[in-house]
Structure formats: structure tokens, C-alpha cells
Design a protein around this motif. Structure first.
Motif, mmCIF file in Angstrom:
data_model
loop_
_atom_site.group_PDB
_atom_site.id
_atom_site.type_symbol
_atom_site.label_atom_id
_atom_site.label_comp_id
_atom_site.label_asym_id
_atom_site.label_seq_id
_atom_site.Cartn_x
_atom_site.Cartn_y
_atom_site.Cartn_z
ATOM 1 N N UNK A 25 1.396 -1.244 -0.125
ATOM 2 C CA UNK A 25 0.295 0.047 0.599
ATOM 3 C C UNK A 25 1.013 1.621 0.248
ATOM 4 N N UNK A 26 2.149 1.453 0.855
ATOM 5 C CA UNK A 26 2.953 2.322 0.924
ATOM 6 C C UNK A 26 3.609 2.688 -0.587
ATOM 7 N N UNK A 27 3.478 1.211 -1.593
ATOM 8 C CA UNK A 27 4.270 1.580 -2.483
ATOM 9 C C UNK A 27 3.420 2.246 -3.066
ATOM 10 N N UNK A 28 2.464 2.109 -3.273
ATOM 11 C CA UNK A 28 0.580 2.679 -4.238
ATOM 12 C C UNK A 28 1.036 4.180 -3.656
ATOM 13 N N UNK A 29 1.103 4.348 -2.180
ATOM 14 C CA UNK A 29 0.449 5.478 -1.920
ATOM 15 C C UNK A 29 2.055 6.532 -2.435
ATOM 16 N N UNK A 30 3.643 5.835 -2.934
ATOM 17 C CA UNK A 30 4.768 6.965 -3.595
ATOM 18 C C UNK A 30 3.992 6.949 -4.700
ATOM 19 N N UNK A 31 3.149 6.341 -5.444
ATOM 20 C CA UNK A 31 2.945 6.215 -6.583
ATOM 21 C C UNK A 31 1.747 7.530 -6.452
ATOM 22 N N UNK A 32 0.776 7.312 -6.310
ATOM 23 C CA UNK A 32 0.190 8.780 -5.902
ATOM 24 C C UNK A 32 1.234 10.056 -5.957
ATOM 25 N N UNK A 33 1.218 9.933 -4.747
ATOM 26 C CA UNK A 33 2.921 11.107 -3.989
ATOM 27 C C UNK A 33 3.695 11.439 -5.507
ATOM 28 N N UNK A 34 3.820 10.745 -6.177
ATOM 29 C CA UNK A 34 4.169 11.377 -7.099
ATOM 30 C C UNK A 34 3.481 12.157 -8.249
ATOM 31 N N UNK A 35 2.164 11.493 -8.600
ATOM 32 C CA UNK A 35 1.804 12.105 -9.733
ATOM 33 C C UNK A 35 0.590 13.479 -8.937
ATOM 34 N N UNK A 36 0.909 14.115 -8.152
ATOM 35 C CA UNK A 36 0.802 14.880 -7.306
ATOM 36 C C UNK A 36 1.702 15.694 -7.420
ATOM 37 N N UNK A 37 2.910 15.977 -6.698
ATOM 38 C CA UNK A 37 3.756 16.077 -6.564
ATOM 39 C C UNK A 37 4.172 17.101 -8.468
ATOM 40 N N UNK A 38 4.083 15.802 -9.330
ATOM 41 C CA UNK A 38 4.878 16.934 -10.374
ATOM 42 C C UNK A 38 3.513 17.756 -11.149
ATOM 43 N N UNK A 69 15.515 -1.731 -1.389
ATOM 44 C CA UNK A 69 15.436 -3.427 -0.404
ATOM 45 C C UNK A 69 13.497 -3.194 -0.699
ATOM 46 N N UNK A 70 12.608 -2.520 -1.360
ATOM 47 C CA UNK A 70 12.295 -3.081 -1.542
ATOM 48 C C UNK A 70 10.993 -2.281 -0.243
ATOM 49 N N UNK A 71 11.817 -2.080 0.458
ATOM 50 C CA UNK A 71 10.931 -0.699 1.765
ATOM 51 C C UNK A 71 10.163 0.346 1.679
ATOM 52 N N UNK A 72 8.914 0.213 0.759
ATOM 53 C CA UNK A 72 8.430 1.177 0.819
ATOM 54 C C UNK A 72 7.591 1.990 2.108
#
Length: 110
Positions: A25-38, A69-72
Motif C-alpha cells: 500500500x505504501x508503494x501505491x502511496x508513493x505512486x500517488x505522491x508522484x502524481x500529485x508532486x508532479x 530494498x523494497x521497503x516502501x
């Protein structure tokens, strides 16, 4: 900036000691973060909060290591630290964070 914090905050764990589902879920949050940050534009005004112009690099290295390390959840924690301690919208930071997330989280998902 508050929206960016709110995306990452539920996954803010340096220990990354939750179940794997929460880590994903944290990985998905990082993807959402990217979209908003961009959607944001980098600042045109130079700002330096620390003695070193390049001090943000230490944070980027920690984020990259967590992603490798895939520690999202840890990556979320490190991004929050970067946003707190550095002028996050400065071009030198903005473009490096976008590139890092593109390479490690966005491209990886396609």
C-alpha cells in the motif's frame, strides 16, 4: 504541500515492520505522491536551509536504498524527512525526486 504529507503519513515507518500488504500500500502511496508532486511547479527562488547546498543528496540516497530494498514504508518516512528538512520545491531537489520515483516506483509498475 499538506496534501503530499497526507498521502505519505499513513505509511511513515522507518522500521517498515508492518505486514507486506501495508508495505505494498505504501508503494501505491508513493505512486500517488508522484502524481500529485508532479502537478506542482519548482520554485524559482533559491533557498538554502542547511550549510551545504547538496545536503539533500543524503536524503535521496536513503530513499533510493529503501526503494532498492523494497521497503516502501521506509521510503515514505525518508521522503517526509526530506520535505521537512530541505526546501523541497527547489529545482535541484524537485527534479531529482521526480526522477528517482519515476525510475524506482513508476516505471517498475508498468
Amino acid at each position: 504541500m499538506e496534501k503530499l504529507y497526507s498521502i505519505l503519513k499513513p505509511y511513515d515507518s522507518w522500521w517498515n515492520d508492518e505486514e507486506e500488504e501495508k508495505n505494498l500500500e505504501a508503494r501505491k502511496a508513493l505512486q500517488e505522491f508522484y502524481a500529485e508532486f508532479k502537478k506542482l511547479k519548482p520554485s524559482k527562488k533559491y533557498e538554502r536551509r542547511d550549510v551545504l547546498h547538496m545536503s539533500y543528496i543524503f536524503h535521496l540516497v536513503k530513499i533510493k536504498k529503501a526503494l532498492d530494498e523494497r521497503k516502501y514504508m521506509r521510503a515514505c518516512n525518508e521522503l517526509i524527512s526530506l520535505m521537512h528538512y530541505e526546501p523541497f520545491l527547489q529545482g535541484r531537489i524537485y527534479y531529482n525526486v521526480l526522477k528517482l520515483l519515476e525510475d524506482e516506483v513508476i516505471q517498475d509498475s508498468t
